[in-house]
Design a protein around this motif. Structure first.
Motif, PDB file in Angstrom:
ATOM      1  N   ALA A 207     -20.202 -16.824  -4.815  1.00 42.03           N
ATOM      2  CA  ALA A 207     -20.760 -17.877  -5.026  1.00 42.03           C
ATOM      3  C   ALA A 207     -20.638 -18.314  -6.462  1.00 42.03           C
ATOM      4  O   ALA A 207     -20.179 -19.633  -6.742  1.00 42.03           O
ATOM      5  N   ASP A 208     -20.954 -17.594  -7.369  1.00 44.43           N
ATOM      6  CA  ASP A 208     -20.934 -18.067  -8.633  1.00 44.43           C
ATOM      7  C   ASP A 208     -19.330 -18.264  -9.110  1.00 44.43           C
ATOM      8  O   ASP A 208     -19.370 -19.281  -9.737  1.00 44.43           O
ATOM      9  N   TYR A 209     -18.609 -17.299  -8.610  1.00 40.47           N
ATOM     10  CA  TYR A 209     -17.288 -17.592  -9.023  1.00 40.47           C
ATOM     11  C   TYR A 209     -16.618 -18.670  -8.419  1.00 40.47           C
ATOM     12  O   TYR A 209     -15.950 -19.309  -9.083  1.00 40.47           O
ATOM     13  N   ALA A 210     -16.759 -19.115  -7.037  1.00 34.47           N
ATOM     14  CA  ALA A 210     -16.477 -20.267  -6.487  1.00 34.47           C
ATOM     15  C   ALA A 210     -16.915 -21.516  -7.035  1.00 34.47           C
ATOM     16  O   ALA A 210     -15.931 -22.313  -7.285  1.00 34.47           O
ATOM     17  N   ALA A 211     -18.074 -21.694  -7.612  1.00 33.25           N
ATOM     18  CA  ALA A 211     -18.454 -22.818  -8.221  1.00 33.25           C
ATOM     19  C   ALA A 211     -17.834 -23.006  -9.454  1.00 33.25           C
ATOM     20  O   ALA A 211     -17.831 -24.152 -10.265  1.00 33.25           O
ATOM     21  N   ALA A 212     -17.289 -22.144 -10.307  1.00 34.27           N
ATOM     22  CA  ALA A 212     -16.459 -22.128 -11.448  1.00 34.27           C
ATOM     23  C   ALA A 212     -14.756 -22.439 -11.387  1.00 34.27           C
ATOM     24  O   ALA A 212     -14.212 -22.729 -12.305  1.00 34.27           O
ATOM     25  N   VAL A 213     -14.593 -22.560  -9.881  1.00 31.95           N
ATOM     26  CA  VAL A 213     -13.334 -22.826  -9.489  1.00 31.95           C
ATOM     27  C   VAL A 213     -13.044 -24.285  -9.157  1.00 31.95           C
ATOM     28  O   VAL A 213     -13.981 -24.719  -8.407  1.00 31.95           O
ATOM     29  N   PRO A 214     -12.025 -25.037  -9.754  1.00 28.40           N
ATOM     30  CA  PRO A 214     -12.081 -26.489  -9.612  1.00 28.40           C
ATOM     31  C   PRO A 214     -11.999 -26.935  -8.159  1.00 28.40           C
ATOM     32  O   PRO A 214     -12.385 -28.015  -8.009  1.00 28.40           O
ATOM     33  N   LEU A 215     -11.351 -26.228  -7.298  1.00 24.60           N
ATOM     34  CA  LEU A 215     -11.205 -26.474  -5.823  1.00 24.60           C
ATOM     35  C   LEU A 215     -12.430 -25.963  -5.071  1.00 24.60           C
ATOM     36  O   LEU A 215     -12.541 -26.184  -3.885  1.00 24.60           O
ATOM     37  N   ARG A 216     -13.455 -25.502  -5.874  1.00 24.69           N
ATOM     38  CA  ARG A 216     -14.631 -25.044  -5.351  1.00 24.69           C
ATOM     39  C   ARG A 216     -14.724 -24.121  -4.047  1.00 24.69           C
ATOM     40  O   ARG A 216     -15.494 -24.062  -3.070  1.00 24.69           O
ATOM     41  N   ARG A 217     -13.808 -22.981  -4.055  1.00 28.69           N
ATOM     42  CA  ARG A 217     -13.864 -22.201  -3.181  1.00 28.69           C
ATOM     43  C   ARG A 217     -12.889 -20.775  -3.445  1.00 28.69           C
ATOM     44  O   ARG A 217     -12.366 -20.789  -4.576  1.00 28.69           O
ATOM     45  N   MET A 218     -13.200 -19.761  -2.774  1.00 32.81           N
ATOM     46  CA  MET A 218     -12.470 -18.385  -3.221  1.00 32.81           C
ATOM     47  C   MET A 218     -11.000 -18.573  -2.868  1.00 32.81           C
ATOM     48  O   MET A 218     -10.830 -19.398  -1.783  1.00 32.81           O
ATOM     49  N   GLY A 219     -10.205 -17.893  -3.274  1.00 30.59           N
ATOM     50  CA  GLY A 219      -8.900 -17.859  -2.719  1.00 30.59           C
ATOM     51  C   GLY A 219      -8.975 -16.937  -1.646  1.00 30.59           C
ATOM     52  O   GLY A 219      -9.569 -16.077  -1.437  1.00 30.59           O
ATOM     53  N   GLU A 220      -7.638 -17.067  -0.827  1.00 30.88           N
ATOM     54  CA  GLU A 220      -7.472 -16.267   0.141  1.00 30.88           C
ATOM     55  C   GLU A 220      -6.109 -15.467   0.003  1.00 30.88           C
ATOM     56  O   GLU A 220      -5.096 -15.722  -0.489  1.00 30.88           O
ATOM     57  N   PRO A 221      -6.003 -14.325   0.585  1.00 29.03           N
ATOM     58  CA  PRO A 221      -4.691 -13.757   0.663  1.00 29.03           C
ATOM     59  C   PRO A 221      -3.610 -14.425   1.013  1.00 29.03           C
ATOM     60  O   PRO A 221      -2.582 -14.400   0.568  1.00 29.03           O
ATOM     61  N   GLY A 222      -3.601 -15.258   1.979  1.00 32.46           N
ATOM     62  CA  GLY A 222      -2.720 -16.313   2.445  1.00 32.46           C
ATOM     63  C   GLY A 222      -2.105 -17.142   1.476  1.00 32.46           C
ATOM     64  O   GLY A 222      -0.904 -17.639   1.485  1.00 32.46           O
ATOM     65  N   ASP A 223      -3.131 -17.606   0.482  1.00 34.82           N
ATOM     66  CA  ASP A 223      -2.560 -18.386  -0.670  1.00 34.82           C
ATOM     67  C   ASP A 223      -1.613 -17.698  -1.390  1.00 34.82           C
ATOM     68  O   ASP A 223      -0.527 -18.260  -2.141  1.00 34.82           O
ATOM     69  N   VAL A 224      -1.732 -16.176  -1.810  1.00 34.49           N
ATOM     70  CA  VAL A 224      -0.646 -15.678  -2.489  1.00 34.49           C
ATOM     71  C   VAL A 224       0.422 -15.377  -2.032  1.00 34.49           C
ATOM     72  O   VAL A 224       1.508 -15.488  -2.442  1.00 34.49           O
ATOM     73  N   ALA A 225       0.160 -14.925  -0.767  1.00 36.25           N
ATOM     74  CA  ALA A 225       1.388 -14.811   0.370  1.00 36.25           C
ATOM     75  C   ALA A 225       2.460 -16.110   0.290  1.00 36.25           C
ATOM     76  O   ALA A 225       3.709 -15.808   0.329  1.00 36.25           O
ATOM     77  N   ALA A 226       1.740 -17.256   0.307  1.00 31.02           N
ATOM     78  CA  ALA A 226       2.589 -18.387   0.230  1.00 31.02           C
ATOM     79  C   ALA A 226       3.426 -18.335  -0.769  1.00 31.02           C
ATOM     80  O   ALA A 226       4.488 -19.034  -0.723  1.00 31.02           O
ATOM     81  N   ALA A 227       2.764 -18.258  -1.961  1.00 35.21           N
ATOM     82  CA  ALA A 227       3.506 -18.281  -3.264  1.00 35.21           C
ATOM     83  C   ALA A 227       4.710 -17.436  -3.403  1.00 35.21           C
ATOM     84  O   ALA A 227       5.623 -17.808  -3.850  1.00 35.21           O
ATOM     85  N   GLY A 248      -6.845 -21.689  -8.025  1.00 35.45           N
ATOM     86  CA  GLY A 248      -7.546 -22.851  -7.691  1.00 35.45           C
ATOM     87  C   GLY A 248      -7.734 -23.569  -9.065  1.00 35.45           C
ATOM     88  O   GLY A 248      -8.837 -24.296  -8.989  1.00 35.45           O
ATOM     89  N   GLY A 249      -7.177 -23.260 -10.081  1.00 35.29           N
ATOM     90  CA  GLY A 249      -7.313 -23.810 -11.571  1.00 35.29           C
ATOM     91  C   GLY A 249      -8.781 -23.176 -12.172  1.00 35.29           C
ATOM     92  O   GLY A 249      -8.853 -23.554 -13.239  1.00 35.29           O
ATOM     93  N   HIS A 250      -8.790 -21.842 -11.846  1.00 37.94           N
ATOM     94  CA  HIS A 250     -10.228 -21.272 -12.278  1.00 37.94           C
ATOM     95  C   HIS A 250      -9.847 -20.962 -13.654  1.00 37.94           C
ATOM     96  O   HIS A 250     -11.092 -21.093 -14.620  1.00 37.94           O
ATOM     97  N   ALA A 251      -8.626 -20.557 -14.469  1.00 38.82           N
ATOM     98  CA  ALA A 251      -8.280 -20.136 -15.812  1.00 38.82           C
ATOM     99  C   ALA A 251      -7.994 -21.522 -16.572  1.00 38.82           C
ATOM    100  O   ALA A 251      -7.734 -21.367 -17.520  1.00 38.82           O
ATOM    101  N   LEU A 252      -8.282 -22.759 -16.042  1.00 38.65           N
ATOM    102  CA  LEU A 252      -8.021 -23.838 -16.900  1.00 38.65           C
ATOM    103  C   LEU A 252      -8.959 -23.995 -18.290  1.00 38.65           C
ATOM    104  O   LEU A 252      -9.991 -23.878 -17.953  1.00 38.65           O
TER     105      LEU A 252
END
Length: 253
Positions: A207-227, A248-252
């Protein structure tokens, strides 16, 4: 070009593909029409399960056991894949090892070597093994799975971070060197994407990690596979030497 003249789909070799991101990438590439070599070091049953899922969905896949940090094993692996599926013209470098956290004051040279073995030695061996077939066929795709840890500057992950930085440096050097051969080389850099090895992560940490992501969610393996699927597709034929963060913009800044 007639139907009978259509080129055969590119054979994709995916390392670390028995579970986690590698398994999802393998399934996605198979769904895109690639015959897939599901490469694993341990976990034969899991690798066979991934192959079974791909075949059940109408795709083509075979499982291959190999230590991709060993030169002789990598040479034998690529020859075996070529014999069973066809020459490899799509390589996804995903295999990883333990990622221990250490205070920088306690990091040893062996800690660095352990990380460099997975993220510099192994990718180099794999690239060199598939290069002749790619050159012979006038092109290919290489995608390395990196990390956004470079931007996160985590002191306890210094050995891992240094190796991941070196890995992307390989991507850039290879992109320049292999471009004239029609070979593109790119890095996909995920943020924290929970997979099996993160099963012990607490709900609070997630939850803490997701809160720091601009898209407000955890990434999913499918997101990586799509790239990865994009980078190995004809749509990305003019994209090389890039590092695409999937976080999700986490490292911006």
């Amino acid at each position: 070009m007639t139907h009978t003249d259509a080129p055969a789909p590119a054979v994709a070799l995916v390392t670390g593909a028995s579970r986690g991101l590698g398994a999802v990438i393998a399934r996605r590439l198979a769904a895109e029409g690639h015959p897939v070599a599901v490469v694993y070091r341990s976990g034969a049953e899991a690798a066979r399960a991934v192959v079974g899922e791909i075949r059940a969905a109408g795709g083509t896949a075979e499982a291959f056991a190999a230590d991709v940090t060993d030169e002789a094993a990598v040479t034998a692996l690529v020859a075996d894949v070529a014999a069973r599926l066809g020459p490899v013209t799509t390589l996804v470098v995903n295999a990883t090892g333990p990622q221990p956290e250490r205070d920088p004051a306690a990091v040893t040279w062996q800690d660095h070597l352990d990380q460099l073995t997975f993220f510099v030695k192994s990718p180099t061996l794999l690239m060199q093994a598939v290069l002749p077939a790619m050159r012979e066929r006038g092109g290919g795709r290489i995608v390395q799975i990196g990390s956004d840890v470079l931007e996160r500057v985590l002191p306890e992950m210094s050995a891992y971070t240094a190796a991941k930085a070196a890995q992307h440096s390989l991507t850039e050097c290879w992109a320049r060197a292999l471009g004239p051969d029609g070979i593109t080389v790119n890095t996909v850099a995920p943020g924290w994407i929970p997979v099996e090895r993160h099963a012990g992560a607490s709900s609070a940490a997630l939850a803490d990690y997701a809160a720091a992501v601009p898209l407000r969610r955890m990434g999913e393996p499918g997101d990586v596979a799509a790239a990865v699927a994009y980078l190995v597709s004809p749509a990305a034929a003019f994209v090389t030497g890039e590092r695409i963060r999937v976080n999700g913009g986490h490292a911006l800044g």
